[in-house]
Enzyme design. Structure first.
Site, PDB file in Angstrom:
ATOM      1  N   HIS A  17       3.237  -3.904   7.763  1.00 27.35           N
ATOM      2  CA  HIS A  17       4.592  -3.364   7.970  1.00 27.35           C
ATOM      3  C   HIS A  17       4.647  -2.548   9.264  1.00 27.35           C
ATOM      4  O   HIS A  17       5.570  -2.694  10.065  1.00 27.35           O
ATOM      5  CB  HIS A  17       4.992  -2.421   6.831  1.00 27.35           C
ATOM      6  N   LYS A  41      11.607  -6.766  -8.392  1.00 26.44           N
ATOM      7  CA  LYS A  41      10.329  -6.144  -8.758  1.00 26.44           C
ATOM      8  C   LYS A  41      10.624  -5.014  -9.730  1.00 26.44           C
ATOM      9  O   LYS A  41      11.056  -3.930  -9.337  1.00 26.44           O
ATOM     10  CB  LYS A  41       9.626  -5.629  -7.503  1.00 26.44           C
ATOM     11  N   ARG A  91       4.864 -13.961   7.491  1.00 28.71           N
ATOM     12  CA  ARG A  91       3.410 -14.071   7.366  1.00 28.71           C
ATOM     13  C   ARG A  91       2.931 -15.516   7.348  1.00 28.71           C
ATOM     14  O   ARG A  91       1.949 -15.857   7.969  1.00 28.71           O
ATOM     15  CB  ARG A  91       2.942 -13.395   6.069  1.00 28.71           C
ATOM     16  N   SER A 128       2.036  -5.629  -0.029  1.00 25.79           N
ATOM     17  CA  SER A 128       1.987  -4.396  -0.832  1.00 25.79           C
ATOM     18  C   SER A 128       1.484  -4.690  -2.239  1.00 25.79           C
ATOM     19  O   SER A 128       0.726  -3.908  -2.809  1.00 25.79           O
ATOM     20  CB  SER A 128       3.377  -3.763  -0.920  1.00 25.79           C
TER      21      SER A 128
HETATM   22  P1  ADP Z   1      10.043  -7.056  -0.019  1.00 28.17           P
HETATM   23  O1  ADP Z   1      10.073  -5.968  -1.016  1.00 28.17           O
HETATM   24  O2  ADP Z   1      11.376  -7.509   0.480  1.00 28.17           O
HETATM   25  O3  ADP Z   1       9.082  -8.176  -0.379  1.00 28.17           O
HETATM   26  P2  ADP Z   1       8.102  -5.794   1.591  1.00 28.17           P
HETATM   27  O4  ADP Z   1       8.209  -4.307   1.492  1.00 28.17           O
HETATM   28  O5  ADP Z   1       6.971  -6.444   0.921  1.00 28.17           O
HETATM   29  O6  ADP Z   1       9.484  -6.423   1.260  1.00 28.17           O
HETATM   30  O7  ADP Z   1       8.078  -6.191   3.128  1.00 28.17           O
HETATM   31  C1  ADP Z   1       9.117  -5.838   3.988  1.00 28.17           C
HETATM   32  C2  ADP Z   1       9.119  -6.702   5.207  1.00 28.17           C
HETATM   33  O8  ADP Z   1       7.871  -6.651   5.861  1.00 28.17           O
HETATM   34  C3  ADP Z   1       9.356  -8.187   4.932  1.00 28.17           C
HETATM   35  O9  ADP Z   1      10.121  -8.688   6.005  1.00 28.17           O
HETATM   36  C4  ADP Z   1       8.004  -8.812   4.979  1.00 28.17           C
HETATM   37  O10 ADP Z   1       8.052 -10.149   5.389  1.00 28.17           O
HETATM   38  C5  ADP Z   1       7.353  -7.964   6.025  1.00 28.17           C
HETATM   39  N1  ADP Z   1       5.923  -7.897   5.810  1.00 28.17           N
HETATM   40  C6  ADP Z   1       5.296  -7.535   4.703  1.00 28.17           C
HETATM   41  N2  ADP Z   1       3.966  -7.606   4.842  1.00 28.17           N
HETATM   42  C7  ADP Z   1       3.760  -8.036   6.114  1.00 28.17           C
HETATM   43  C8  ADP Z   1       2.607  -8.350   6.899  1.00 28.17           C
HETATM   44  N3  ADP Z   1       1.384  -8.239   6.360  1.00 28.17           N
HETATM   45  N4  ADP Z   1       2.782  -8.767   8.159  1.00 28.17           N
HETATM   46  C9  ADP Z   1       4.032  -8.892   8.666  1.00 28.17           C
HETATM   47  N5  ADP Z   1       5.154  -8.635   7.997  1.00 28.17           N
HETATM   48  C10 ADP Z   1       5.028  -8.213   6.736  1.00 28.17           C
END
Ligand code: ADP
Length: 166
Positions: A17, A41, A91, A128
């Site tokens: 992130h 979630k 990703r 996450s």
């Molecule tokens: P959500 O709850 O919508 O799944 P996340 O909090 O997991 O969102 O992620 C928020 C944003 O960050 C999303 O656009 C996701 O694609 C991006 N993201 C999450 N992990 C990574 C990563 N390892 N590399 C690049 N972008 C990421």
């Protein structure tokens, strides 16, 4: 002023992130990290306020980034804040279908554009949910999350690998 929104649930924020937020901050005047309770979630590990506090701390070095909490439609929030763009990290191909659908829906609703940044290869496996799972069972996540997040996870879970919260 070009303002971008980086939305997500950030439960918790990972180095993946942070990489996307830092890169977005290089291209836009203002970046708002929009923390949502993801309705898909059901159970989150950290409260919205805890997630915001961790994000605040790890983006402290970025002068044009601020953290906001939101509920409801992202596009309404974007309009309220005068943001012109949504920026998301991609990703893998598995992210693509859903992200494309969301981007097209958001475009249809308010005309806002979504920009995608490809993940840095070292973070393409990182999510996450996996970090939560590994930390819960005592695995070492120190290279995957900022130190402050690693410390909070270590506080939260005991080191016995029992999966029970400390
Ligand atoms: P959500 O709850 O919508 O799944 P996340 O909090 O997991 O969102 O992620 C928020 C944003 O960050 C999303 O656009 C996701 O694609 C991006 N993201 C999450 N992990 C990574 C990563 N390892 N590399 C690049 N972008 C990421």
């Amino acid at each position: 002023m070009a303002t971008a929104l980086c939305p997500g649930s950030f439960d918790p924020v990972t180095n993946g992130h942070l990489d996307i937020i830092e890169r977005t901050a290089r291209h836009f005047d203002d970046v708002i990290v929009a923390v949502s309770r993801n309705p898909q979630k059901a159970k989150s590990l950290f409260t919205l306020e805890e997630r915001q506090a961790m994000l605040d701390k790890v983006t402290d070095h970025l002068g044009n980034v601020r953290i906001e909490l939101f509920t409801g439609l992202l596009v309404d929030f974007a309009q309220d804040l005068g943001a012109q763009a949504i920026v998301k990290g991609l990703r893998a191909v598995s992210d693509f279908d859903y992200e494309l659908q969301m981007a097209q829906m958001n475009q249809r609703l308010t005309g806002i554009d979504t920009f995608f940044i490809s993940t840095s290869p070292q973070y393409s496996f990182l999510s996450s949910s996996l970090v939560r799972e590994v930390a819960r069972f005592g695995g070492d996540v120190t290279s995957m999350v900022p130190k402050t997040v690693g410390d909070r996870l270590a506080q939260l879970f005991d080191s016995s690998g029992s999966g029970k919260e400390a």
